[in-house]
Design a protein around this motif. Sequence first.
Motif, mmCIF file in Angstrom:
data_model
loop_
_atom_site.group_PDB
_atom_site.id
_atom_site.type_symbol
_atom_site.label_atom_id
_atom_site.label_comp_id
_atom_site.label_asym_id
_atom_site.label_seq_id
_atom_site.Cartn_x
_atom_site.Cartn_y
_atom_site.Cartn_z
ATOM 1 N N VAL A 176 0.842 -1.192 0.000
ATOM 2 C CA VAL A 176 0.000 0.000 0.000
ATOM 3 C C VAL A 176 0.880 1.247 0.000
ATOM 4 O O VAL A 176 1.836 1.343 0.772
ATOM 5 C CB VAL A 176 -0.940 -0.003 1.227
ATOM 6 N N ASP A 225 0.093 7.594 -1.521
ATOM 7 C CA ASP A 225 -0.699 8.337 -2.499
ATOM 8 C C ASP A 225 -2.051 7.673 -2.745
ATOM 9 O O ASP A 225 -3.070 8.354 -2.883
ATOM 10 C CB ASP A 225 0.063 8.561 -3.810
ATOM 11 N N VAL A 226 -2.104 6.354 -2.737
ATOM 12 C CA VAL A 226 -3.372 5.639 -2.919
ATOM 13 C C VAL A 226 -4.264 5.837 -1.691
ATOM 14 O O VAL A 226 -5.464 6.070 -1.811
ATOM 15 C CB VAL A 226 -3.116 4.142 -3.189
ATOM 16 N N VAL A 227 -3.677 5.781 -0.502
ATOM 17 C CA VAL A 227 -4.432 5.982 0.740
ATOM 18 C C VAL A 227 -5.015 7.393 0.782
ATOM 19 O O VAL A 227 -6.203 7.581 1.054
ATOM 20 C CB VAL A 227 -3.545 5.720 1.975
ATOM 21 N N SER A 244 -5.553 9.440 -1.682
ATOM 22 C CA SER A 244 -6.545 9.592 -2.740
ATOM 23 C C SER A 244 -7.888 8.999 -2.295
ATOM 24 O O SER A 244 -8.943 9.606 -2.523
ATOM 25 C CB SER A 244 -6.060 8.897 -4.013
ATOM 26 N N ALA A 245 -7.854 7.851 -1.642
ATOM 27 C CA ALA A 245 -9.088 7.233 -1.142
ATOM 28 C C ALA A 245 -9.737 8.101 -0.075
ATOM 29 O O ALA A 245 -10.961 8.240 -0.029
ATOM 30 C CB ALA A 245 -8.794 5.843 -0.591
ATOM 31 N N ARG A 295 -15.931 8.695 1.818
ATOM 32 C CA ARG A 295 -14.990 7.663 2.267
ATOM 33 C C ARG A 295 -14.321 8.062 3.575
ATOM 34 O O ARG A 295 -14.103 7.216 4.450
ATOM 35 C CB ARG A 295 -13.968 7.373 1.172
ATOM 36 N N VAL A 304 -13.072 0.949 -3.002
ATOM 37 C CA VAL A 304 -11.932 1.881 -3.070
ATOM 38 C C VAL A 304 -11.145 1.838 -1.766
ATOM 39 O O VAL A 304 -9.910 1.773 -1.776
ATOM 40 C CB VAL A 304 -12.406 3.319 -3.388
ATOM 41 N N LEU A 305 -11.851 1.851 -0.632
ATOM 42 C CA LEU A 305 -11.159 1.799 0.662
ATOM 43 C C LEU A 305 -10.443 0.466 0.856
ATOM 44 O O LEU A 305 -9.326 0.429 1.391
ATOM 45 C CB LEU A 305 -12.151 2.043 1.806
ATOM 46 N N ASP A 318 -9.297 -1.541 -1.601
ATOM 47 C CA ASP A 318 -8.163 -1.547 -2.529
ATOM 48 C C ASP A 318 -7.028 -0.656 -2.050
ATOM 49 O O ASP A 318 -5.866 -0.884 -2.383
ATOM 50 C CB ASP A 318 -8.612 -1.122 -3.931
ATOM 51 N N ALA A 319 -7.371 0.371 -1.261
ATOM 52 C CA ALA A 319 -6.351 1.263 -0.704
ATOM 53 C C ALA A 319 -5.729 0.676 0.570
ATOM 54 O O ALA A 319 -4.833 1.286 1.160
ATOM 55 C CB ALA A 319 -6.955 2.632 -0.401
#
Length: 117
Positions: A12, A15-17, A19-20, A26, A64-65, A67-68
């Motif tokens: 993980v 940046d993905v976290v 973004s989520a 969310r 999304v959460l 996947d993050a």
Amino acid sequence: MTEVIEPSIETVTIDVVLSALADPVRLTLVRALDAAGDWTCGSDVLKGSRFTIGKSTLSHHIKVLRDAGLIRTRVDGIRRLVTLRYDDVEQRFPGLLSMIREGGPARAAEEAPASTA
């Protein structure tokens, strides 16, 4: 009961976290899961919040959460139970969820008494 596969916390990225968490729904979901403290039905998470969303939209936000790397989902019959991966996220990004719980610097600034200069 079946668990839905989520990413390994080591893969993980911040940046993905972030973004989520940039989406207000969310962010509210994460705070509600933090307050719940245990597995809760995904459709019950937003009860009592200012958000009313459809099932498909809720499913999207939960995906999304997940996947993050922020939540874990478990299937129990026809229900999907979700929980925050607090310990995993705290290990990977120390202090992030604590800051979210407290509302971060923006909320602290709003709650601070106005200075008289």
